[in-house]
Design a protein around this motif. Structure first.
Motif, PDB file in Angstrom:
ATOM      1  N   ASP A  61       0.827  -1.210   0.000  1.00 19.43           N
ATOM      2  CA  ASP A  61       0.000   0.000   0.000  1.00 19.43           C
ATOM      3  C   ASP A  61       0.859   1.257   0.000  1.00 19.43           C
ATOM      4  O   ASP A  61       0.471   2.279  -0.562  1.00 19.43           O
ATOM      5  N   THR A  62       2.015   1.195   0.628  1.00 14.48           N
ATOM      6  CA  THR A  62       2.897   2.368   0.680  1.00 14.48           C
ATOM      7  C   THR A  62       3.528   2.658  -0.681  1.00 14.48           C
ATOM      8  O   THR A  62       3.972   3.778  -0.925  1.00 14.48           O
ATOM      9  N   SER A  63       3.574   1.658  -1.560  1.00 13.87           N
ATOM     10  CA  SER A  63       4.176   1.834  -2.883  1.00 13.87           C
ATOM     11  C   SER A  63       3.150   2.122  -3.967  1.00 13.87           C
ATOM     12  O   SER A  63       3.482   2.078  -5.149  1.00 13.87           O
ATOM     13  N   SER A  64       1.924   2.409  -3.596  1.00 10.31           N
ATOM     14  CA  SER A  64       0.897   2.637  -4.603  1.00 10.31           C
ATOM     15  C   SER A  64       1.181   3.923  -5.384  1.00 10.31           C
ATOM     16  O   SER A  64       1.719   4.887  -4.859  1.00 10.31           O
ATOM     17  N   LYS A  65       0.819   3.890  -6.664  1.00  7.80           N
ATOM     18  CA  LYS A  65       1.000   5.046  -7.557  1.00  7.80           C
ATOM     19  C   LYS A  65      -0.274   5.242  -8.362  1.00  7.80           C
ATOM     20  O   LYS A  65      -1.198   4.447  -8.290  1.00  7.80           O
ATOM     21  N   ALA A  66      -0.307   6.300  -9.145  1.00  6.03           N
ATOM     22  CA  ALA A  66      -1.503   6.669  -9.889  1.00  6.03           C
ATOM     23  C   ALA A  66      -1.818   5.657 -10.987  1.00  6.03           C
ATOM     24  O   ALA A  66      -0.930   5.178 -11.689  1.00  6.03           O
ATOM     25  N   CYS A  67      -3.089   5.366 -11.116  1.00  7.33           N
ATOM     26  CA  CYS A  67      -3.575   4.474 -12.167  1.00  7.33           C
ATOM     27  C   CYS A  67      -3.381   5.152 -13.523  1.00  7.33           C
ATOM     28  O   CYS A  67      -3.521   6.374 -13.644  1.00  7.33           O
ATOM     29  N   LEU A  68      -3.073   4.375 -14.538  1.00  9.27           N
ATOM     30  CA  LEU A  68      -2.867   4.897 -15.889  1.00  9.27           C
ATOM     31  C   LEU A  68      -4.147   5.524 -16.444  1.00  9.27           C
ATOM     32  O   LEU A  68      -4.086   6.513 -17.178  1.00  9.27           O
ATOM     33  N   ILE A  69      -5.285   5.010 -16.062  1.00  9.91           N
ATOM     34  CA  ILE A  69      -6.554   5.457 -16.622  1.00  9.91           C
ATOM     35  C   ILE A  69      -7.180   6.589 -15.811  1.00  9.91           C
ATOM     36  O   ILE A  69      -7.484   7.654 -16.334  1.00  9.91           O
ATOM     37  N   CYS A  70      -7.362   6.362 -14.509  1.00  7.83           N
ATOM     38  CA  CYS A  70      -8.138   7.314 -13.701  1.00  7.83           C
ATOM     39  C   CYS A  70      -7.286   8.112 -12.703  1.00  7.83           C
ATOM     40  O   CYS A  70      -7.815   8.977 -12.011  1.00  7.83           O
ATOM     41  N   TYR A  71      -6.028   7.837 -12.592  1.00 10.07           N
ATOM     42  CA  TYR A  71      -5.079   8.561 -11.734  1.00 10.07           C
ATOM     43  C   TYR A  71      -5.344   8.409 -10.237  1.00 10.07           C
ATOM     44  O   TYR A  71      -4.831   9.174  -9.442  1.00 10.07           O
ATOM     45  N   LYS A  72      -6.136   7.426  -9.848  1.00  5.96           N
ATOM     46  CA  LYS A  72      -6.324   7.133  -8.426  1.00  5.96           C
ATOM     47  C   LYS A  72      -5.188   6.224  -7.970  1.00  5.96           C
ATOM     48  O   LYS A  72      -4.661   5.441  -8.764  1.00  5.96           O
ATOM     49  N   PRO A  73      -4.806   6.272  -6.699  1.00  3.29           N
ATOM     50  CA  PRO A  73      -3.737   5.385  -6.219  1.00  3.29           C
ATOM     51  C   PRO A  73      -4.131   3.914  -6.366  1.00  3.29           C
ATOM     52  O   PRO A  73      -5.254   3.530  -6.054  1.00  3.29           O
ATOM     53  N   SER A  74      -3.194   3.127  -6.876  1.00  2.60           N
ATOM     54  CA  SER A  74      -3.472   1.714  -7.102  1.00  2.60           C
ATOM     55  C   SER A  74      -2.265   0.874  -6.703  1.00  2.60           C
ATOM     56  O   SER A  74      -1.116   1.313  -6.823  1.00  2.60           O
ATOM     57  N   THR A  75      -2.531  -0.333  -6.238  1.00  5.78           N
ATOM     58  CA  THR A  75      -1.454  -1.254  -5.853  1.00  5.78           C
ATOM     59  C   THR A  75      -1.305  -2.382  -6.864  1.00  5.78           C
ATOM     60  O   THR A  75      -0.487  -3.272  -6.673  1.00  5.78           O
ATOM     61  N   SER A  76      -2.073  -2.355  -7.939  1.00  5.38           N
ATOM     62  CA  SER A  76      -1.986  -3.380  -8.981  1.00  5.38           C
ATOM     63  C   SER A  76      -1.101  -2.868 -10.106  1.00  5.38           C
ATOM     64  O   SER A  76      -1.268  -1.748 -10.580  1.00  5.38           O
ATOM     65  N   VAL A  77      -0.172  -3.723 -10.533  1.00  8.88           N
ATOM     66  CA  VAL A  77       0.769  -3.348 -11.583  1.00  8.88           C
ATOM     67  C   VAL A  77       0.697  -4.384 -12.690  1.00  8.88           C
ATOM     68  O   VAL A  77       0.703  -5.585 -12.431  1.00  8.88           O
ATOM     69  N   LEU A  78       0.607  -3.928 -13.933  1.00 10.92           N
ATOM     70  CA  LEU A  78       0.725  -4.818 -15.086  1.00 10.92           C
ATOM     71  C   LEU A  78       2.132  -4.657 -15.637  1.00 10.92           C
ATOM     72  O   LEU A  78       2.581  -3.541 -15.913  1.00 10.92           O
ATOM     73  N   ILE A  79       2.827  -5.777 -15.793  1.00 11.49           N
ATOM     74  CA  ILE A  79       4.218  -5.749 -16.233  1.00 11.49           C
ATOM     75  C   ILE A  79       4.448  -6.833 -17.280  1.00 11.49           C
ATOM     76  O   ILE A  79       3.860  -7.911 -17.203  1.00 11.49           O
TER      77      ILE A  79
END
Length: 192
Positions: free
Chosen positions: A14-32
């Motif tokens: 949760d501390t490493s969450s960043k903005a979502c590519l689509i909606c810019y809300k903080p997210s903890t899910s990453v597609l790589i």
């Protein structure tokens, strides 16, 4: 630059969450990508959107999960049967002890009952501990996320990612060219 259209879902703290590519809300899910060339943060809700990406079903993983589930069910079934047999055995032993105790003095009877009650208390505690462990194990399995782990982006989003990576590569090349002295013309040496 070649980029595969296969993205694996990873979770971060949760501390490493960043903005979502689509909606810019903080997210903890990453597609790589599997080769770690491209990654971006995305909300779990967008992963369900059929216009953003589609899940790639891992048939081998699904088969392995189904096999594990069947094995767990069989193990539980065998455990229950074993516990029932043990209970029946204890009941038979208690009946035998009761018939033997009738022949003995009342004092000895009381001592044995106390010992039996202690044994039954310890057995009950063991059973309770086993149930608690099974509940804990069952709880951890239920928390396991069964959502798809591999996705393919739809062509517009995929092209956007490819264009972004090409732009980054071109910017790096332009920076290198600007640093090299051969890019600019030299000062004329002839006098007029």
């Amino acid at each position: 630059m070649s980029l595969t259209n296969i993205y694996h879902l990873r979770r971060v703290a949760d501390t490493s969450s960043k903005a979502c590519l689509i909606c810019y809300k903080p997210s903890t899910s990453v597609l790589i990508t599997p080769d770690n060339k491209d990654f971006f943060y995305v909300c779990p809700a967008h992963l369900q959107d059929r216009h953003f990406c589609s899940a790639i079903i891992d048939t081998e993983g699904e088969a392995a999960r189904a096999k594990e589930k069947r094995m767990a069910e069989e193990i539980e079934k065998v455990k229950k049967e074993y516990e029932e047999k043990q209970k029946r055995k204890k009941d038979k032993e208690k009946k035998k002890k009761n018939s033997e105790e009738d022949d003995k003095d009342e004092d000895k009877e009381k001592d044995e009952k106390k010992a039996d009650s202690k044994d039954s208390n310890t057995n009950e505690e063991k059973e309770r501990d086993e149930k608690i462990e099974s509940i804990k194990n069952g709880g951890s399995e239920s928390k396991k996320d069964d959502s798809p782990r591999i996705f393919a982006l739809h062509k517009t989003f995929y092209q956007m990612r490819v264009d972004r990576l090409r732009g980054i590569e071109m910017a790096k090349r332009n920076q290198e060219r600007m640093k090299s002295p051969s890019l600019f013309p030299s000062v004329p040496t002839k006098e007029l």
